[in-house]
Write an enzyme that holds these catalytic residues in place. Structure first.
Site, PDB file in Angstrom:
ATOM      1  CG  ASP A  95       3.201  19.874  26.071  1.00 28.33           C
ATOM      2  OD1 ASP A  95       2.975  20.642  25.114  1.00 28.33           O
ATOM      3  OD2 ASP A  95       4.145  19.055  26.066  1.00 28.33           O
ATOM      4  CB  SER A  96       1.222  25.176  24.787  1.00 27.16           C
ATOM      5  OG  SER A  96      -0.118  24.813  24.478  1.00 27.16           O
ATOM      6  CD  GLU A 112       5.654  23.486  17.361  1.00 24.30           C
ATOM      7  OE1 GLU A 112       5.886  24.530  18.004  1.00 24.30           O
ATOM      8  OE2 GLU A 112       5.221  22.439  17.893  1.00 24.30           O
TER       9      GLU A 112
END
Length: 273
Positions: free
Chosen positions: A49-50, A187
């Site tokens: 979705d980046s 992350e």
């Protein structure tokens, strides 16, 4: 796509079986043409979705819609024959209930043909992950810094840099593993914590700003190619395509303005009678 081609693809169970083995290489892609370039080299392609930030100039991933993810997932699947393609579930498409998550995950799988979905969240999403995996949906989990939660977090900041903050993140990793996730993205987590989680959980860890000890790594393609103007600390630029593009565009501009383009070899003459 033929059944034979589908069977030749890397699958989620094969990635799960890579725990502790050869590092798993993952890159993002949102386009057919970039997918065709990277597909022979990588194990997984993440339709992240980046894309909201990389393709559409959004400030966060929050505005990304399910239809946007499906559209780009289709584009990536058209360019891929080898890698496991994983599509992100965008914010708002799975948090309400396991049933909502299942309906939307099935849409992604059916309409794109991808091999797995990814969703963010540890303990709070364990029930949903169990619901999905129990019904045949391969799930990659995502813990640590979860960009979809940016409005609650307040900023994109590394997690677990104080040892007192480790326990909830370790619990997240254990619970998504127990719920059936085939792998987990870690992350922006302090390196010692990411290394410890990798040693403690039985599923592969995919690091992004985590630890070289992780079972694999993922980066945004545009970041590592030097196409993004600003990148996080954890990005290493393996190319400088931005400079090459600027140089090429300048060459085109100059050639148009001095009328050296199009040259005779770029134009069409009359047919000989």
């Amino acid at each position: 796509m033929s059944l034979q081609n589908q069977l030749q693809r890397i699958t989620a169970p094969q990635i799960r079986a890579r725990k502790g083995g050869e590092p798993i290489v993952t890159l993002t892609s949102y386009h057919t043409h970039t997918t065709r370039i990277i597909d022979p080299y990588v194990d997984c392609i993440l339709v992240g979705d980046s894309l909201g930030m990389v393709m559409h100039g959004m400030e966060t991933t929050v505005p990304v819609t399910l239809d946007m993810m499906i559209l780009q997932g289709l584009a990536v699947m058209r360019g891929s024959e080898h890698a496991l393609v994983i599509v992100d579930m965008p914010f708002g498409s799975y948090e309400e209930s396991p049933q909502q998550a299942f309906r939307n995950a099935v849409r992604i799988l059916k309409e794109t043909g991808c091999g797995a979905i990814k969703l963010e969240g540890g303990e709070r999403m364990a029930e949903t992950i169990r619901f999905l995996t129990g019904r045949g949906v391969p799930v990659m989990a995502h813990i640590g810094l979860t960009p979809q939660s940016i409005m609650a977090l307040g900023s994109f900041k590394a997690q677990g840099r104080d040892e007192a903050d480790w326990a909830p993140i370790e619990k997240d990793a254990q619970l998504v593993s127990e719920a059936g996730a085939f792998a987990v993205v870690i992350e922006a987590v302090a390196e010692p914590l990411a290394a410890k989680i990798t040693m403690d959980v039985p599923i592969p860890t995919i690091g992004i700003g985590a630890s070289p000890v992780c079972d694999g790594q993922v980066l945004v393609l545009e970041d590592m190619l030097g196409l993004s103007e600003r990148v996080p600390k954890f990005v290493k630029r393996f190319g400088s395509l931005g400079d090459h593009i600027r140089s090429a565009v300048q060459g085109y501009v100059d050639a148009v303005r001095d009328r050296s383009f199009p040259a005779p070899e770029n134009t069409y003459g009359m047919r000989k009678k």
